[in-house]
Design an enzyme around this catalytic site. Sequence first.
Site, PDB file in Angstrom:
ATOM      1  N   HIS A 143       0.807  -1.219   0.000  1.00  0.00           N
ATOM      2  CA  HIS A 143       0.000   0.000   0.000  1.00  0.00           C
ATOM      3  C   HIS A 143       0.840   1.268   0.000  1.00  0.00           C
ATOM      4  O   HIS A 143       0.298   2.378   0.078  1.00  0.00           O
ATOM      5  CB  HIS A 143      -0.923  -0.030   1.241  1.00  0.00           C
ATOM      6  CG  HIS A 143      -2.083   0.897   1.166  1.00  0.00           C
ATOM      7  ND1 HIS A 143      -2.318   1.870   2.104  1.00  0.00           N
ATOM      8  CD2 HIS A 143      -3.092   1.004   0.263  1.00  0.00           C
ATOM      9  CE1 HIS A 143      -3.417   2.529   1.798  1.00  0.00           C
ATOM     10  NE2 HIS A 143      -3.913   2.029   0.684  1.00  0.00           N
ATOM     11  N   LYS A 145       3.029   4.512  -1.065  1.00  0.00           N
ATOM     12  CA  LYS A 145       2.887   5.458  -2.177  1.00  0.00           C
ATOM     13  C   LYS A 145       3.988   6.512  -2.052  1.00  0.00           C
ATOM     14  O   LYS A 145       3.863   7.457  -1.274  1.00  0.00           O
ATOM     15  CB  LYS A 145       1.505   6.114  -2.132  1.00  0.00           C
ATOM     16  CG  LYS A 145       0.344   5.123  -1.969  1.00  0.00           C
ATOM     17  CD  LYS A 145      -0.859   5.796  -1.350  1.00  0.00           C
ATOM     18  CE  LYS A 145      -1.872   4.808  -0.831  1.00  0.00           C
ATOM     19  NZ  LYS A 145      -2.457   3.964  -1.840  1.00  0.00           N
ATOM     20  N   ASP A 150      16.177  10.897  -8.536  1.00  0.00           N
ATOM     21  CA  ASP A 150      17.632  11.130  -8.506  1.00  0.00           C
ATOM     22  C   ASP A 150      18.225  11.115  -7.104  1.00  0.00           C
ATOM     23  O   ASP A 150      19.314  11.650  -6.897  1.00  0.00           O
ATOM     24  CB  ASP A 150      17.972  12.476  -9.171  1.00  0.00           C
ATOM     25  CG  ASP A 150      17.721  12.462 -10.668  1.00  0.00           C
ATOM     26  OD1 ASP A 150      17.693  11.362 -11.253  1.00  0.00           O
ATOM     27  OD2 ASP A 150      17.552  13.543 -11.253  1.00  0.00           O
ATOM     28  N   HIS A 471      -9.336  10.582   1.291  1.00  0.00           N
ATOM     29  CA  HIS A 471      -8.352   9.516   1.173  1.00  0.00           C
ATOM     30  C   HIS A 471      -7.046   9.877   1.879  1.00  0.00           C
ATOM     31  O   HIS A 471      -6.126   9.066   1.965  1.00  0.00           O
ATOM     32  CB  HIS A 471      -8.080   9.222  -0.306  1.00  0.00           C
ATOM     33  CG  HIS A 471      -7.292   7.978  -0.559  1.00  0.00           C
ATOM     34  ND1 HIS A 471      -5.939   8.007  -0.856  1.00  0.00           N
ATOM     35  CD2 HIS A 471      -7.646   6.676  -0.556  1.00  0.00           C
ATOM     36  CE1 HIS A 471      -5.504   6.766  -1.038  1.00  0.00           C
ATOM     37  NE2 HIS A 471      -6.515   5.939  -0.852  1.00  0.00           N
ATOM     38  N   LYS A 473      -4.231  10.698   4.749  1.00  0.00           N
ATOM     39  CA  LYS A 473      -3.835  10.028   5.986  1.00  0.00           C
ATOM     40  C   LYS A 473      -2.893  10.979   6.732  1.00  0.00           C
ATOM     41  O   LYS A 473      -1.674  10.922   6.601  1.00  0.00           O
ATOM     42  CB  LYS A 473      -3.126   8.700   5.701  1.00  0.00           C
ATOM     43  CG  LYS A 473      -4.000   7.678   4.929  1.00  0.00           C
ATOM     44  CD  LYS A 473      -3.824   7.774   3.448  1.00  0.00           C
ATOM     45  CE  LYS A 473      -4.423   6.618   2.680  1.00  0.00           C
ATOM     46  NZ  LYS A 473      -5.809   6.269   2.910  1.00  0.00           N
ATOM     47  N   ASP A 478      -0.734  20.218  17.606  1.00  0.00           N
ATOM     48  CA  ASP A 478      -0.237  21.435  18.268  1.00  0.00           C
ATOM     49  C   ASP A 478       0.409  22.445  17.324  1.00  0.00           C
ATOM     50  O   ASP A 478       1.166  23.313  17.776  1.00  0.00           O
ATOM     51  CB  ASP A 478       0.773  21.067  19.363  1.00  0.00           C
ATOM     52  CG  ASP A 478       0.164  20.257  20.486  1.00  0.00           C
ATOM     53  OD1 ASP A 478      -1.074  20.279  20.630  1.00  0.00           O
ATOM     54  OD2 ASP A 478       0.931  19.589  21.215  1.00  0.00           O
TER      55      ASP A 478
END
Length: 679
Positions: A143, A145, A150, A471, A473, A478
Amino acid sequence: MITLNIKNSRQESIDAQKGNKNRFNSFAPIRSNTSVSWLIDGQDYFEAVINGISSAQSFMYISSWWLTPKLYLRRPANEDNNRQYQLDLLLKKKAREGVDIFVILYKDLHGMGSEYTFKILTALSPRIHVIRCPDVPLLWSYHEKYLIIDGKRSFVGGFDLSFARYDTVDHVLSDYPSTNRPSEMFPGQDYNNPRVRDFQRVSHAGETLVDRTVIPRMPWHDISMFMEGGVTIDLIHQFEVRWNYLRNLKMLKGLKLPALPLERIVAVNHLSNNSNSINNDFGGTNQVQVVRSASNWNTDVSHEKSIYQAYLDLIAEAQHYIYIENQYFISSVDQDNMILNKVGKALVERIKLAHLKGENFRVIVVLPLLPGFQGDLTSFESSAVRSIMHLQYISISRGEDSINKRLEQAGINPSDYIEWYSLRNYDKIIPPLKKSRLAHLSSMIFRHRHRHQLQQNRDIDYFVSEMIYIHSKVVIVDDKRALIGSANVNDRSLLGDRDAEVAVIVEDTEYVPSFMNGKKYEAGKSILDLRLRIWKEHLGLLEVEDWEDLSLPGLEQDDSEMAERQVMDPLSDIMYQILWRNKAKRNTLIYRDVFHCVPDDTIFTYDQHTAFVPDSKRIPYGHAPGFNNTPSDNNATTIQAKLDKIRGHLVQFPLDYLNQSDIITRNVWEMVTPLVIFT
C-alpha cells in the site's frame, strides 16, 4: 554546506533497523534541514509530479498501490498540448533520455489491472523495470505510495498515480465543457463514482463507467508532500532493500531483473567523481523521519510498526489539539477486542488526562461519510461497506468499548473534547442539449407560454450531491508536528505485519507567531501552513483576503495574516463554534432537506432509510426529490436559495445513522465473512 555520506547513511539505516535505536523504533533516524511542500488535492500533486519526473536525470523509484499508465497528469487533456503529460509518455521520454526507472506495484486480485500496467510499462523501454508484490495471494496489500527522483527529491503521502485521484479544491461533481472550459477535465475512467459502479476494465482508459449525463462523480480529497533533503536516503534504502528482497523471492524470473543500487545510480548526478557525498544544502528547516509498517512478506525485516508507535506517541504527547484526517477509523479502547490497534485508547487516555487537569484540549477527526465501495446500503452488494461501517461505529460511538462510551463512563461529555466531521458537495449536471431537442423545447415554450415553469422543471433535474471522498492520511498536533503517509487508522495499516505502509513525521524548527487558546503562540511554520490550508478549504475560506472584515467576535488583529491565525485558533471556543460546529450543522441540515442523502443522523432503521431516500427507480443516484416531476416540497428556485447558504464542504459525521439496526448481519454471506479482512 551540509553534506551527507550516502554509504554511511545506508549503513546507518541498516544498523538502526537491527538495533531499533531510533525514535518510534523506526529503521530511519531523524533528518534535519529538509525542505517540504504540501500537495493538497490532485491538481497540486500531479503538477508537482510532472515537474519531478521531467527533472529526472539519473533514476526514479516509484512505489504504488495502484498505477494507471494512461493517466493524464495535466488537465484538460485536449488543450495546450497536455497529452504529452500522460504518465506512460512521460516515463517513456525519460527512459529514452537514459533515466533508469524502477516500479514496485501491488499485485492486485480485484480488477485494478496491475498485470496490464506491468505489460504497458515494461514494453515502453528496457530501462523500465517493474515488480508486482506480493507474488502469492494474500489478505494484505502493498500500500506504499512514494516517488524518488535522482536521490535528491521525493514525494510521500496518500496519492496513487491512478484514475479518480485528480481533483481541484472546488471538488466539482459534473464535467461538461463550457465557455470557460471547452474540454473535459475528467475524461474516460477518471469520471468515476465507486458507490454506483467501481472500476472495471481499467485497460479501457477512455471508457466512462457511469452515465456522466446523470450520475455525479465522486470528488477525491487527498494529501501528499514533496521533500528535498537527506531524508530521501531512507526512502532509497526502503525501496532498494525491498526491491532486492522481492527480486530474490522470484528466483529464476527475478534474475532477469537488475539488483539495486545500480553502479551508475551511486556514481552519477548527486555524487561527484571523487566523493561519496550527497549535497543536502536545500535550506530546509524541517526535521523529518521516515516510519513504516513492514514485515517479511514484503521486505527483509521481521516486523516493524513504527507508524503505529508514532501515532501513539503523537497522541500521548499532544499539548493542545490533535487533528486527524483519514480514510478509515477502526481502533480499540479495550485489550480483549478483535480490533488490535489502540489508537482509540490513546485518544481516550489523553482526553481523560485533559479533563482531570482542566485543560482546554480538542480532537477533530474528519472521515468519509461512507466507505468508497459499490452498492446501495440495503443491498447484498454493499456487504463490504456495511462491514467497515460496523467496525467504525463500534470504534467511535457504539457499544461499551467505543471511544464515546468510555468517555461517558468517565463522566466526560465526548463532544467537549472530540468531534467527528465529513465533507460533501453539491453541483448541477447540465448536459448540452442537441439542436433538435433545443428546437422542440423552444416550440413547447412558445406554444404553452409556460417558459418559467418549464425552466423550473428542467432545473430541478440538474441538482446533484455527493460526499467528497477523503483519502488523506494525516495527523497534525499542536501546530508543531505532522504525520503524512499511506497508512489508515486500522489494523491493516498499523500492525506492521499486514499491509505495507510508509509515512513521515515532520517537525519544523522555524517558528512563527500565531494563536492557541486565545493566546500568542509560537507555531512551526510549515505545520501551521498545512493546517490552515486544509481548514480553509473545508470551511470555504480559501478566497478570504481581508480576515479582519469577517467581523467575528473577539477578532482584534489589524494585520490580515495574524487575523487569519486568530480566526483559525484551534482552541478558540467562539471560532470553533462558528466555523466548525455551526457551519457543519447548517450544511448538514440543508443537504438533508434538499437531497435526502444518507447516511443521516435522523435515520435509525433500514425501514426509515428506505422511506427517506429518493426512490431509485424514479430518481437517479445523487439527485433531489422532484426529479422528473416526482413529488417534492422544493422547486429549482427554493433549492438554489437553500444551497446558496452552504459554506465550504464541512458536514457532521452521522454518529446515529442506523443505530437501531444490525448493520453487519443482513445476509448469510456477511455472517461468514471474516471481519479481520476489514479491520
